[in-house]
Design a protein around this motif. Structure first.
Motif, PDB file in Angstrom:
ATOM      1  N   THR A   1      -5.532  12.919   4.230  1.00 49.57           N
ATOM      2  CA  THR A   1      -4.549  12.801   3.707  1.00 49.57           C
ATOM      3  C   THR A   1      -3.410  14.110   3.518  1.00 49.57           C
ATOM      4  OG1 THR A   1      -5.400  13.663   1.466  1.00 49.57           O
ATOM      5  CG2 THR A   1      -5.496  11.356   1.877  1.00 49.57           C
TER       6      THR A   1
ATOM      7  N   ALA B   1       0.697   4.169  -2.883  1.00 45.29           N
ATOM      8  CA  ALA B   1       0.577   5.499  -2.400  1.00 45.29           C
ATOM      9  C   ALA B   1       1.750   6.528  -3.042  1.00 45.29           C
ATOM     10  CB  ALA B   1       0.533   5.878  -1.004  1.00 45.29           C
TER      11      ALA B   1
ATOM     12  N   SER C   1       2.026   8.310  -7.180  1.00 44.06           N
ATOM     13  CA  SER C   1       1.765   9.750  -7.427  1.00 44.06           C
ATOM     14  C   SER C   1       2.211  10.782  -6.756  1.00 44.06           C
ATOM     15  CB  SER C   1       0.124   9.812  -7.276  1.00 44.06           C
ATOM     16  OG  SER C   1      -0.209   9.599  -5.978  1.00 44.06           O
TER      17      SER C   1
ATOM     18  N   LEU D   1       0.747   8.812   7.107  1.00 44.75           N
ATOM     19  CA  LEU D   1       2.037   8.099   7.163  1.00 44.75           C
ATOM     20  C   LEU D   1       2.751   8.468   8.371  1.00 44.75           C
ATOM     21  CD1 LEU D   1       4.105   6.400   5.676  1.00 44.75           C
ATOM     22  CD2 LEU D   1       5.080   8.250   4.469  1.00 44.75           C
TER      23      LEU D   1
ATOM     24  N   LEU E   1       5.104  10.458  -3.499  1.00 42.95           N
ATOM     25  CA  LEU E   1       4.978  10.264  -2.035  1.00 42.95           C
ATOM     26  C   LEU E   1       5.147  11.525  -1.007  1.00 42.95           C
ATOM     27  CD1 LEU E   1       4.956   7.628   0.013  1.00 42.95           C
ATOM     28  CD2 LEU E   1       7.562   7.833  -0.035  1.00 42.95           C
TER      29      LEU E   1
ATOM     30  N   ILE F   1      -9.063   5.792   0.860  1.00 45.14           N
ATOM     31  CA  ILE F   1      -7.375   5.725   1.161  1.00 45.14           C
ATOM     32  C   ILE F   1      -7.452   5.100   2.436  1.00 45.14           C
ATOM     33  CG2 ILE F   1      -5.770   7.096   1.501  1.00 45.14           C
ATOM     34  CD1 ILE F   1      -6.888   9.089  -0.583  1.00 45.14           C
ATOM     35  N   SER F   2      -8.136   5.330   3.512  1.00 43.87           N
ATOM     36  CA  SER F   2      -7.906   4.722   4.859  1.00 43.87           C
ATOM     37  C   SER F   2      -9.054   4.340   5.572  1.00 43.87           C
ATOM     38  CB  SER F   2      -6.991   5.697   5.707  1.00 43.87           C
ATOM     39  OG  SER F   2      -7.512   6.937   5.772  1.00 43.87           O
TER      40      SER F   2
ATOM     41  N   ASN G   1     -11.226   9.361   4.359  1.00 43.19           N
ATOM     42  CA  ASN G   1     -10.551   9.903   2.904  1.00 43.19           C
ATOM     43  C   ASN G   1     -11.106   9.141   1.734  1.00 43.19           C
ATOM     44  OD1 ASN G   1      -8.447  11.675   4.344  1.00 43.19           O
ATOM     45  ND2 ASN G   1      -7.794   9.844   5.288  1.00 43.19           N
TER      46      ASN G   1
ATOM     47  N   LYS H   1       0.713  -1.234   0.161  1.00 48.27           N
ATOM     48  CA  LYS H   1       0.360  -0.056   0.112  1.00 48.27           C
ATOM     49  C   LYS H   1       0.880   1.298  -0.054  1.00 48.27           C
ATOM     50  CE  LYS H   1      -4.047   1.811   2.288  1.00 48.27           C
ATOM     51  NZ  LYS H   1      -5.111   1.909   3.406  1.00 48.27           N
ATOM     52  N   PHE H   2       2.043   1.269   0.784  1.00 41.32           N
ATOM     53  CA  PHE H   2       2.812   2.331   0.647  1.00 41.32           C
ATOM     54  C   PHE H   2       3.591   2.620  -0.622  1.00 41.32           C
ATOM     55  CE2 PHE H   2       7.575   3.388   1.450  1.00 41.32           C
ATOM     56  CZ  PHE H   2       7.472   4.702   2.032  1.00 41.32           C
TER      57      PHE H   2
ATOM     58  N   TRP I   1      -8.608  -1.170   0.764  1.00 44.35           N
ATOM     59  CA  TRP I   1      -7.395  -1.771  -0.192  1.00 44.35           C
ATOM     60  C   TRP I   1      -6.881  -3.149   0.205  1.00 44.35           C
ATOM     61  CZ3 TRP I   1      -5.607   0.798  -4.782  1.00 44.35           C
ATOM     62  CH2 TRP I   1      -6.068   2.022  -4.926  1.00 44.35           C
TER      63      TRP I   1
END
Length: 400
Positions: free
Chosen positions: A375, A51, A54, A380, A56, A339-340, A200, A47-48, A173
C-alpha cells in the motif's frame, strides 16, 4: 441468448469498472474508439470508493527508481507502463479532473478532498461526455463462438466487439466486486492462472486477556522484519491480531513462512538498552523496571510482555527481545479481508501490449495481472498504468 446488434463503428468492450477498466476506457475513447463498459455490480469502482473513505492515497512521490522497487520481481515487466504513467502523471490526471492534490510528509499523494467520490464523479462525467456506453449488473460468463457473454437483468446477452479489455480485479473484498471468478473462465480456455494469495494482509493472533486493553492502540515507529524483507512504520493491535501499513509490505515473506520479528526501538542500540536494563532496580518489579528503562508506550510494552512471557531476568536477553521480538501468530487473515491479492494472469501468457496470446484481441489490466505491491499508492498507480497501456494497445488493435 440475445446478441446485441453490432455498432455501426467498430467498438471496444471493457469488462470491469474499477480504476484499470475506467482508464482503459479513457485510453480507447481518447483514441477515437467507441467503448462499451460492462460492470457486474450496480455501480462502478466500489473498491476504489471504499479505499478512498480513509483518505485516497493516489501514488507516492519519490524518485522513480525507488518507486519501481516496490513492485519486486515484477518491476521489469511493469516498468514500461509505469514509465508511461507514473507518479507525476497520476498527479496531472487527478488535477486534470478538477481534484487538486497535496503531498504528505511521507511522499504520499492525496486529493485535497481526501476521498474518492469527487474524483470518480468527475472521471465518469468525463467518460460519459466522450460517449462511453455503461452497463451495470452485467456479469461476464465467458465466450460463445468468440463473443463475450453476460448475465444481465434483462437475461443473457452477447456482444461482438473488435477488441476486449478484461479488468476484473483480484480475489479480495468479493462483496465489492473482486471475487476472482474470472480465473475459472480463463482456465477453461486453457489459461494457466497463478493461484490467488493474500497480499497486504493482517496477521491473525490469538491474544491472551492481558491484551484486551490495548485493542485499537497503534504500534508507532517500529521496524518489522520477515525473511529478506524489512519495513519501518505502524500497525494497529486489533482484537483479531495485527494490521497496518507498516506490516503489509512483509506479506510475501510471511506467506512463505518466514517468522516475524519487531524492533520496538529501532533508534536505540541493543548495547544502550542493555546498559539501561542493567541499572539496579531495587524493590521494583521486573515489569515496572522494564517500563522505566525501555520507555515504551503501553501498547508496545504490552506486546513485549505478551510475546516474551515469562520475561528473562537478564539485561542482555531483554534488550535482544526489544530489538527483535518474535511474534507468535496463526497466519495471515483470510484472503477476502486482504487489501489486495497476488496471483492471477501470468505475464508470460500476454504479449508486450498485455494481449492474451491465445485469445487475440483480448487484453488484461489491473489487479487481475500477477503482480503485487505494498500500500502507499503503488497499487492504484499500477492499476491505472496497466489500464492505460492495455487501452492504448487495444485501440491500436481495433484500428488495425
Amino acid at each position: 441468448m440475445t446478441t446485441l446488434p453490432p455498432s455501426p463503428d467498430r467498438f471496444a468492450l471493457v469488462i470491469g469498472g474499477g480504476p484499470a477498466g475506467l482508464m482503459a476506457a479513457d485510453a480507447l475513447l481518447s483514441a477515437g474508439v467507441p467503448v462499451t463498459l460492462a460492470e457486474a455490480k450496480p455501480s462502478a469502482a466500489r473498491k476504489f470508493l471504499m479505499a478512498g473513505k480513509s483518505g485516497l492515497n493516489l501514488t507516492k512521490m519519490e524518485p522513480f527508481e525507488t518507486f519501481l522497487k516496490a513492485y519486486g520481481d515484477r518491476a521489469p515487466l511493469l516498468e514500461p507502463m509505469l514509465t508511461a504513467f507514473g507518479p507525476e502523471e497520476v498527479r496531472s490526471w487527478a488535477e486534470g479532473l478538477g481534484q487538486p492534490c497535496f503531498t504528505g510528509s511521507t511522499g504520499r499523494l492525496f486529493p485535497k478532498a481526501m476521498k474518492a467520490s469527487p474524483l470518480l464523479r468527475a472521471w465518469l462525467a468525463r467518460l460519459d461526455g466522450m460517449g462511453l456506453v455503461r452497463h451495470t449488473r452485467w456479469r461476464w460468463t465467458g465466450w460463445e463462438d468468440g463473443a463475450p457473454c453476460f448475465d444481465t437483468p434483462d437475461g443473457p446477452h452477447t456482444l461482438r466487439p473488435a477488441a476486449t479489455v478484461l479488468a476484473l480485479g483480484g480475489a479480495s473484498w468479493a462483496r465489492l466486486g473482486s471475487d476472482g471468478a474470472w480465473a475459472d473462465i480463463l482456465r477453461a480456455e486453457g489459461m494457466d492462472i497463478a493461484p490467488f494469495a493474500p497480499s497486504n494482509a493482517g496477521l491473525q493472533i490469538d491474544w491472551s486477556n492481558h491484551m484486551d486493553r490495548h485493542f485499537g492502540a497503534p504500534l508507532k515507529n517500529v521496524t518489522f522484519r520477515a525473511g529478506p524483507l524489512e519495513n519501518r512504520g505502524e500497525a494497529v493491535i486489533s482484537r483479531r491480531g495485527l494490521e497496518g501499513g507498516g506490516l503489509y509490505p512483509l506479506t510475501p515473506a510471511l506467506r512463505d513462512g518466514h517468522p516475524l520479528t519487531i524492533d520496538l526501538l529501532p533508534d536505540v542500540t541493543a548495547e544502550a538498552l542493555t546498559q539501561r536494563l542493567s541499572r539496579p532496580r531495587g524493590k521494583q518489579s521486573l515489569s515496572n523496571a522494564l517500563r522505566k528503562a525501555l520507555r515504551l508506550p503501553p501498547a508496545a510494552l504490552g506486546l513485549l510482555m505478551e510475546m516474551a512471557r515469562p520475561l528473562p531476568d537478564d539485561p542482555q536477553a531483554l534488550a535482544s527481545l526489544a530489538k527483535a521480538l518474535p511474534i507468535r501468530h496463526t497466519g495471515l487473515r483470510p484472503m477476502d479481508e486482504a487489501i489486495s491479492t497476488a496471483g492471477g494472469m501470468p505475464f508470460d501468457a500476454l504479449d508486450a501490449g498485455l494481449m492474451i496470446r491465445k485469445i487475440p484481441g483480448t487484453f488484461c489490466a489491473g489487479e487481475m495481472l500477477d503482480w503485487e505491491a505494498p500500500t502507499g499508492g503503488y497499487l492504484l498507480t499500477a492499476c491505472l498504468a496497466t489500464g492505460l497501456w492495455a487501452g492504448r494497445h487495444a485501440a491500436a488493435y481495433v484500428k488495425g
